[in-house]
Design a protein around this motif. Structure first.
Motif, PDB file in Angstrom:
ATOM      1  N   PHE A   1      -3.507  24.746 -21.895  1.00  0.00           N
ATOM      2  CA  PHE A   1      -3.635  23.486 -21.326  1.00  0.00           C
ATOM      3  C   PHE A   1      -3.375  22.349 -22.401  1.00  0.00           C
ATOM      4  O   PHE A   1      -2.966  22.737 -23.396  1.00  0.00           O
ATOM      5  CB  PHE A   1      -5.149  23.336 -20.852  1.00  0.00           C
ATOM      6  N   THR A   2      -3.698  21.353 -22.194  1.00  0.00           N
ATOM      7  CA  THR A   2      -3.174  20.048 -22.975  1.00  0.00           C
ATOM      8  C   THR A   2      -3.752  20.239 -24.134  1.00  0.00           C
ATOM      9  O   THR A   2      -5.223  20.217 -24.244  1.00  0.00           O
ATOM     10  CB  THR A   2      -3.460  18.889 -22.380  1.00  0.00           C
ATOM     11  N   GLU A   3      -3.342  20.255 -25.429  1.00  0.00           N
ATOM     12  CA  GLU A   3      -3.866  20.444 -26.523  1.00  0.00           C
ATOM     13  C   GLU A   3      -4.513  18.807 -27.001  1.00  0.00           C
ATOM     14  O   GLU A   3      -4.183  17.894 -26.656  1.00  0.00           O
ATOM     15  CB  GLU A   3      -3.077  21.010 -27.769  1.00  0.00           C
ATOM     16  N   ARG A   4      -5.501  19.061 -27.844  1.00  0.00           N
ATOM     17  CA  ARG A   4      -6.339  17.865 -28.560  1.00  0.00           C
ATOM     18  C   ARG A   4      -6.066  17.591 -30.051  1.00  0.00           C
ATOM     19  O   ARG A   4      -6.358  18.701 -30.626  1.00  0.00           O
ATOM     20  CB  ARG A   4      -7.840  17.804 -28.029  1.00  0.00           C
ATOM     21  N   ALA A   5      -5.565  16.378 -30.464  1.00  0.00           N
ATOM     22  CA  ALA A   5      -5.516  16.273 -31.838  1.00  0.00           C
ATOM     23  C   ALA A   5      -6.784  15.994 -32.468  1.00  0.00           C
ATOM     24  O   ALA A   5      -7.731  15.421 -32.053  1.00  0.00           O
ATOM     25  CB  ALA A   5      -4.464  14.924 -32.008  1.00  0.00           C
ATOM     26  N   LEU A   6      -6.688  16.436 -33.727  1.00  0.00           N
ATOM     27  CA  LEU A   6      -7.918  16.341 -34.627  1.00  0.00           C
ATOM     28  C   LEU A   6      -7.588  15.517 -35.891  1.00  0.00           C
ATOM     29  O   LEU A   6      -6.660  15.614 -36.377  1.00  0.00           O
ATOM     30  CB  LEU A   6      -8.751  17.789 -34.946  1.00  0.00           C
ATOM     31  N   GLU A   7      -8.839  14.580 -36.320  1.00  0.00           N
ATOM     32  CA  GLU A   7      -8.364  14.074 -37.566  1.00  0.00           C
ATOM     33  C   GLU A   7      -9.936  13.726 -38.105  1.00  0.00           C
ATOM     34  O   GLU A   7     -10.824  13.763 -37.731  1.00  0.00           O
ATOM     35  CB  GLU A   7      -7.890  12.665 -37.229  1.00  0.00           C
ATOM     36  N   GLU A   8      -9.734  13.533 -39.612  1.00  0.00           N
ATOM     37  CA  GLU A   8     -11.013  13.391 -40.428  1.00  0.00           C
ATOM     38  C   GLU A   8     -11.316  11.752 -40.063  1.00  0.00           C
ATOM     39  O   GLU A   8     -10.437  11.010 -39.984  1.00  0.00           O
ATOM     40  CB  GLU A   8     -10.633  13.590 -41.800  1.00  0.00           C
ATOM     41  N   PHE A   9     -12.383  11.507 -39.832  1.00  0.00           N
ATOM     42  CA  PHE A   9     -12.965  10.143 -39.731  1.00  0.00           C
ATOM     43  C   PHE A   9     -14.291  10.102 -39.963  1.00  0.00           C
ATOM     44  O   PHE A   9     -15.119  10.809 -39.498  1.00  0.00           O
ATOM     45  CB  PHE A   9     -12.676   9.509 -38.268  1.00  0.00           C
ATOM     46  N   CYS A  10     -14.582   9.135 -40.912  1.00  0.00           N
ATOM     47  CA  CYS A  10     -16.099   8.784 -41.341  1.00  0.00           C
ATOM     48  C   CYS A  10     -16.567   7.402 -40.698  1.00  0.00           C
ATOM     49  O   CYS A  10     -15.817   6.544 -40.628  1.00  0.00           O
ATOM     50  CB  CYS A  10     -16.169   8.806 -42.971  1.00  0.00           C
ATOM     51  N   ARG A  11     -17.811   7.646 -40.338  1.00  0.00           N
ATOM     52  CA  ARG A  11     -18.490   6.410 -39.706  1.00  0.00           C
ATOM     53  C   ARG A  11     -19.087   5.350 -40.886  1.00  0.00           C
ATOM     54  O   ARG A  11     -19.310   4.374 -40.371  1.00  0.00           O
ATOM     55  CB  ARG A  11     -19.895   6.812 -38.948  1.00  0.00           C
ATOM     56  N   CYS A  12     -19.036   5.832 -42.039  1.00  0.00           N
ATOM     57  CA  CYS A  12     -19.488   4.735 -42.700  1.00  0.00           C
ATOM     58  C   CYS A  12     -18.568   3.427 -43.071  1.00  0.00           C
ATOM     59  O   CYS A  12     -17.556   3.674 -42.945  1.00  0.00           O
ATOM     60  CB  CYS A  12     -19.637   5.417 -44.288  1.00  0.00           C
ATOM     61  N   SER A  13     -19.300   2.273 -43.401  1.00  0.00           N
ATOM     62  CA  SER A  13     -18.527   1.298 -43.627  1.00  0.00           C
ATOM     63  C   SER A  13     -19.554   0.109 -44.375  1.00  0.00           C
ATOM     64  O   SER A  13     -20.650   0.483 -44.380  1.00  0.00           O
ATOM     65  CB  SER A  13     -18.245   0.413 -42.020  1.00  0.00           C
ATOM     66  N   ASN A  14     -19.102  -0.919 -44.875  1.00  0.00           N
ATOM     67  CA  ASN A  14     -19.548  -1.975 -45.692  1.00  0.00           C
ATOM     68  C   ASN A  14     -20.767  -2.539 -44.632  1.00  0.00           C
ATOM     69  O   ASN A  14     -22.055  -2.606 -45.093  1.00  0.00           O
ATOM     70  CB  ASN A  14     -18.795  -2.947 -46.183  1.00  0.00           C
ATOM     71  N   GLU A  15     -20.406  -2.696 -43.505  1.00  0.00           N
ATOM     72  CA  GLU A  15     -21.173  -3.375 -42.415  1.00  0.00           C
ATOM     73  C   GLU A  15     -22.612  -2.330 -41.974  1.00  0.00           C
ATOM     74  O   GLU A  15     -23.770  -2.852 -42.245  1.00  0.00           O
ATOM     75  CB  GLU A  15     -20.665  -3.646 -41.158  1.00  0.00           C
ATOM     76  N   ARG A  16     -22.225  -1.056 -42.027  1.00  0.00           N
ATOM     77  CA  ARG A  16     -23.184  -0.370 -41.663  1.00  0.00           C
ATOM     78  C   ARG A  16     -24.190  -0.152 -42.883  1.00  0.00           C
ATOM     79  O   ARG A  16     -25.556  -0.154 -42.526  1.00  0.00           O
ATOM     80  CB  ARG A  16     -22.777   1.425 -41.484  1.00  0.00           C
ATOM     81  N   ILE A  17     -23.730  -0.091 -44.099  1.00  0.00           N
ATOM     82  CA  ILE A  17     -24.530   0.178 -45.388  1.00  0.00           C
ATOM     83  C   ILE A  17     -25.398  -1.041 -45.559  1.00  0.00           C
ATOM     84  O   ILE A  17     -26.520  -1.017 -46.011  1.00  0.00           O
ATOM     85  CB  ILE A  17     -23.723   0.749 -46.304  1.00  0.00           C
ATOM     86  N   ASP A  18     -24.675  -2.321 -45.342  1.00  0.00           N
ATOM     87  CA  ASP A  18     -25.512  -3.326 -45.600  1.00  0.00           C
ATOM     88  C   ASP A  18     -26.670  -3.414 -44.728  1.00  0.00           C
ATOM     89  O   ASP A  18     -27.711  -3.905 -44.908  1.00  0.00           O
ATOM     90  CB  ASP A  18     -24.235  -4.734 -45.263  1.00  0.00           C
ATOM     91  N   LYS A  19     -26.331  -3.111 -43.467  1.00  0.00           N
ATOM     92  CA  LYS A  19     -27.595  -3.155 -42.359  1.00  0.00           C
ATOM     93  C   LYS A  19     -28.532  -2.303 -43.060  1.00  0.00           C
ATOM     94  O   LYS A  19     -29.709  -2.512 -42.850  1.00  0.00           O
ATOM     95  CB  LYS A  19     -27.083  -2.840 -41.007  1.00  0.00           C
ATOM     96  N   LEU A  20     -28.181  -1.007 -43.345  1.00  0.00           N
ATOM     97  CA  LEU A  20     -29.240  -0.159 -44.009  1.00  0.00           C
ATOM     98  C   LEU A  20     -29.966  -0.864 -45.087  1.00  0.00           C
ATOM     99  O   LEU A  20     -31.102  -0.616 -44.991  1.00  0.00           O
ATOM    100  CB  LEU A  20     -28.726   1.269 -44.509  1.00  0.00           C
ATOM    101  N   LEU A  21     -29.367  -1.398 -46.139  1.00  0.00           N
ATOM    102  CA  LEU A  21     -29.990  -1.804 -47.290  1.00  0.00           C
ATOM    103  C   LEU A  21     -30.778  -2.785 -46.920  1.00  0.00           C
ATOM    104  O   LEU A  21     -32.026  -3.143 -47.433  1.00  0.00           O
ATOM    105  CB  LEU A  21     -28.910  -2.287 -48.061  1.00  0.00           C
ATOM    106  N   ARG A  22     -30.648  -3.695 -45.838  1.00  0.00           N
ATOM    107  CA  ARG A  22     -31.600  -4.708 -45.319  1.00  0.00           C
ATOM    108  C   ARG A  22     -32.772  -4.215 -44.577  1.00  0.00           C
ATOM    109  O   ARG A  22     -33.892  -5.125 -44.672  1.00  0.00           O
ATOM    110  CB  ARG A  22     -30.940  -5.782 -44.416  1.00  0.00           C
ATOM    111  N   SER A  23     -32.832  -3.158 -44.208  1.00  0.00           N
ATOM    112  CA  SER A  23     -34.003  -2.363 -43.614  1.00  0.00           C
ATOM    113  C   SER A  23     -35.045  -2.158 -44.732  1.00  0.00           C
ATOM    114  O   SER A  23     -36.157  -1.679 -44.520  1.00  0.00           O
ATOM    115  CB  SER A  23     -33.479  -1.124 -42.776  1.00  0.00           C
ATOM    116  N   PHE A  24     -34.758  -1.935 -46.133  1.00  0.00           N
ATOM    117  CA  PHE A  24     -35.630  -1.804 -46.987  1.00  0.00           C
ATOM    118  C   PHE A  24     -36.395  -3.125 -47.543  1.00  0.00           C
ATOM    119  O   PHE A  24     -35.679  -4.043 -47.126  1.00  0.00           O
ATOM    120  CB  PHE A  24     -34.817  -1.083 -48.401  1.00  0.00           C
ATOM    121  N   SER A  25     -37.354  -2.874 -48.240  1.00  0.00           N
ATOM    122  CA  SER A  25     -38.341  -3.869 -48.788  1.00  0.00           C
ATOM    123  C   SER A  25     -37.501  -4.116 -50.192  1.00  0.00           C
ATOM    124  O   SER A  25     -36.694  -3.586 -50.834  1.00  0.00           O
ATOM    125  CB  SER A  25     -39.701  -3.318 -49.119  1.00  0.00           C
TER     126      SER A  25
END
Length: 323
Positions: free
Chosen positions: A266-290
């Motif tokens: 059947f129809t094959e599916r392409a795969l690729e590496e992709f990371c969810r990390c980003s400056n925005e995500r980490i910025d939001k995470l750091l703001r969650s700390f005291s």
């Protein structure tokens, strides 16, 4: 080997492997369904983010191939995660699959313990622990998780246990990883095969011939158990080198295994590496700390450094930006 999927036209069989693809297939005469995954640049990139010892890299490569096989059941949305936790030298593996085909993964290991062991088997590297498989579907916010023990099993054997106990689907899994050396350099490749027995009415146990059958009575015709026995026997002829051979396409591989019964792809599916990390995500995470917690994170250079476990990317932040 015709291409499945409704009235899609047939096409010539590919001669060479197309890397970073999952190819679904069916052996309808035996009620078998399955998928083949072939990984090249994607798995090589994932295994190259850190200086993994070869035995650890192979283990992570198998996990990436298994996650691609199992996660590709998600058509267009959703997330699949494979995670191990154990007391061995490799105490954690994590691989994420985001539909329709994005992969990332990393391994956490004790370098000293890995260097001390001579046995590079999965049993020696994992020790005792568990394998967790988690599916998150976006369309209905549903979350499903299956957990099986890791007690000396390879990832393929643990997957067999999962399908037998949780899904109750007769399944066969084969995984292979190899480092290929060419004049251009060395690179990692991985491959895997998932074969499942899915008859329309569900698997049935074979009926034994009655003890009082008259002489000369014919035994029952071929049944479900015969189909699955034959399917396993054919799949068991698969060699590791075939799964990682760049000169052998997935279609030709399937033809080698199942040509006597006929196999449809059947129809094959392409795969690729992709990371969810980003400056925005980490910025939001750091703001969650005291403020005090962020202060404790400041390094000698006066900045907060955060390294993504998956892709190894280091991001640096000014503590004053969070005041």
């Amino acid at each position: 080997m015709p291409q499945g999927g409704g009235s899609a036209p047939s096409r010539p069989v590919a001669l060479h492997s197309e890397d970073d693809r999952v190819l679904p297939f069916a052996v309808e005469a035996l009620d078998l369904r399955g998928r083949v995954v072939r990984l090249g640049p994607t798995v090589d990139s994932i295994l190259s983010h850190y200086a993994y010892p070869p035995q650890v890299a192979r283990l992570l490569g198998e996990a990436v191939a298994l996650a691609a096989l199992l996660g590709s059941i998600l058509e267009s949305h959703g997330r699949f995660q494979l995670q191990t936790r154990s007391d061995g030298p490799v105490d954690m593996l994590v691989v994420d699959y985001d539909a329709p085909g994005k992969l990332r993964g990393f391994a956490r290991f004790d370098a000293e313990r890995v260097a001390q062991i001579r046995d590079a088997s999965p049993a020696a590297l994992f020790g005792r622990g568990h394998l967790a498989l988690t599916i998150e579907r976006e369309e209905d916010a549903a979350r499903y998780q299956g957990v099986v023990p890791l007690e000396g099993e390879s990832l393929a054997e643990a997957a067999h246990i999962y399908f037998r106990q949780s899904e109750q689907i007769p399944s066969f899994v084969r995984l292979a990883v190899a480092e290929i050396v060419t004049p251009q350099g060395a690179s990692w490749r991985a491959g895997g095969l998932l074969l499942q027995y899915l008859p329309p009415g569900g698997a049935r146990a074979r009926d034994l011939p009655p003890g009082d059958a008259p002489d000369g009575a014919e035994e029952p015709s071929e049944d479900d158990s015969d189909h699955w026995t034959e399917g396993q026997a054919l799949a068991a002829t698969l060699e590791d080198h075939e799964l990682v051979d760049p000169a052998l396409s997935s279609e030709r591989l399937l033809y080698r295994l199942f040509h006597e019964r006929g196999v449809k792809v059947f129809t094959e599916r392409a795969l690729e590496e992709f990371c969810r990390c980003s400056n925005e995500r980490i910025d939001k995470l750091l703001r969650s700390f005291s403020p005090q917690e962020r202060s404790d994170m400041i390094g000698d250079d006066g900045r907060i450094g955060v390294t993504c476990e998956f892709c190894g990317t280091l991001r640096s932040f000014n503590p004053a930006d969070f005041d």
